[in-house]
Design a protein around this motif. Structure first.
Motif, PDB file in Angstrom:
ATOM      1  N   GLU A   1       0.854  -1.315  -0.008  1.00 13.95           N
ATOM      2  CA  GLU A   1      -0.237  -0.118  -0.006  1.00 13.95           C
ATOM      3  C   GLU A   1       0.893   1.218  -0.001  1.00 13.95           C
ATOM      4  OE1 GLU A   1      -2.938   1.863   3.354  1.00 13.95           O
ATOM      5  OE2 GLU A   1      -3.374  -0.238   2.791  1.00 13.95           O
ATOM      6  N   LEU A   2       1.917   1.320   0.915  1.00 15.30           N
ATOM      7  CA  LEU A   2       2.941   2.410   0.982  1.00 15.30           C
ATOM      8  C   LEU A   2       3.585   2.467  -0.506  1.00 15.30           C
ATOM      9  CD1 LEU A   2       4.415   2.044   4.364  1.00 15.30           C
ATOM     10  CD2 LEU A   2       3.392   4.034   3.480  1.00 15.30           C
ATOM     11  N   LEU A   3       4.080   1.406  -1.041  1.00 13.84           N
ATOM     12  CA  LEU A   3       4.817   1.446  -2.182  1.00 13.84           C
ATOM     13  C   LEU A   3       4.205   2.105  -3.357  1.00 13.84           C
ATOM     14  CD1 LEU A   3       6.729  -1.895  -2.136  1.00 13.84           C
ATOM     15  CD2 LEU A   3       7.711   0.202  -1.885  1.00 13.84           C
ATOM     16  N   ASN A   4       2.845   1.797  -3.473  1.00 16.38           N
ATOM     17  CA  ASN A   4       1.880   2.353  -4.491  1.00 16.38           C
ATOM     18  C   ASN A   4       1.517   3.709  -4.436  1.00 16.38           C
ATOM     19  OD1 ASN A   4       1.735   0.096  -6.113  1.00 16.38           O
ATOM     20  ND2 ASN A   4       0.685  -0.858  -4.640  1.00 16.38           N
ATOM     21  N   ARG A   5       1.783   4.351  -3.372  1.00 16.55           N
ATOM     22  CA  ARG A   5       1.359   5.878  -3.082  1.00 16.55           C
ATOM     23  C   ARG A   5       2.364   6.567  -3.932  1.00 16.55           C
ATOM     24  NH1 ARG A   5      -0.113   7.917   2.632  1.00 16.55           N
ATOM     25  NH2 ARG A   5       0.965   9.662   1.884  1.00 16.55           N
ATOM     26  N   GLU A   6       1.906   7.652  -4.249  1.00 18.27           N
ATOM     27  CA  GLU A   6       2.613   8.604  -5.525  1.00 18.27           C
ATOM     28  C   GLU A   6       3.767   9.263  -4.730  1.00 18.27           C
ATOM     29  OE1 GLU A   6       2.554   9.860  -8.533  1.00 18.27           O
ATOM     30  OE2 GLU A   6       1.499   8.027  -8.931  1.00 18.27           O
ATOM     31  N   ASP A   7       3.626   9.719  -3.230  1.00 15.31           N
ATOM     32  CA  ASP A   7       4.562  10.506  -2.823  1.00 15.31           C
ATOM     33  C   ASP A   7       5.510   9.451  -1.808  1.00 15.31           C
ATOM     34  OD1 ASP A   7       2.661   9.601  -0.600  1.00 15.31           O
ATOM     35  OD2 ASP A   7       2.942  11.136   0.599  1.00 15.31           O
ATOM     36  N   PHE A   8       5.228   8.309  -1.705  1.00  9.11           N
ATOM     37  CA  PHE A   8       6.274   7.530  -1.216  1.00  9.11           C
ATOM     38  C   PHE A   8       7.645   7.199  -1.973  1.00  9.11           C
ATOM     39  CE2 PHE A   8       8.166   3.321   0.581  1.00  9.11           C
ATOM     40  CZ  PHE A   8       7.958   3.682   1.784  1.00  9.11           C
ATOM     41  N   PRO A   9       8.955   7.302  -1.302  1.00  8.78           N
ATOM     42  CA  PRO A   9      10.116   7.459  -2.020  1.00  8.78           C
ATOM     43  C   PRO A   9      10.564   5.886  -2.537  1.00  8.78           C
ATOM     44  CG  PRO A   9      10.669   7.751   0.046  1.00  8.78           C
ATOM     45  CD  PRO A   9       8.808   7.360   0.205  1.00  8.78           C
ATOM     46  N   ALA A  10       9.989   5.425  -3.204  1.00  9.10           N
ATOM     47  CA  ALA A  10      10.251   3.823  -3.682  1.00  9.10           C
ATOM     48  C   ALA A  10      10.436   3.783  -5.093  1.00  9.10           C
ATOM     49  CB  ALA A  10       9.405   2.974  -3.062  1.00  9.10           C
TER      50      ALA A  10
END
Length: 63
Positions: free
Chosen positions: A23-32
């Motif tokens: 879920e975090l990885l698919n966020r636009e603002d997450f730095p991955a």
């Protein structure tokens, strides 16, 4: 520090499930990022970028 974190390391850092990590990885603002566009390519997170992202999230929450 330019360490790259893997999903496994991210799970250890946040003590959460695979679902929450993705879920975090698919966020636009997450730095991955991925090194390839292939569906099975690995995700990576720069430790410095993650620290910065966390600080920004804290500022937004407590301002």
């Amino acid at each position: 520090m330019n360490d790259l974190l893997t999903i496994k390391e991210l799970k250890q850092r946040y003590h959460c499930s695979n679902d929450k990590i993705y879920e975090l990885l698919n966020r636009e603002d997450f730095p991955a990022f991925r090194l390839s566009d292939a569906p099975k390519s690995r995700w990576y997170i720069r430790a410095d970028d993650l620290d910065k992202w966390e600080r920004q999230r804290c500022k937004q929450k407590y301002l």
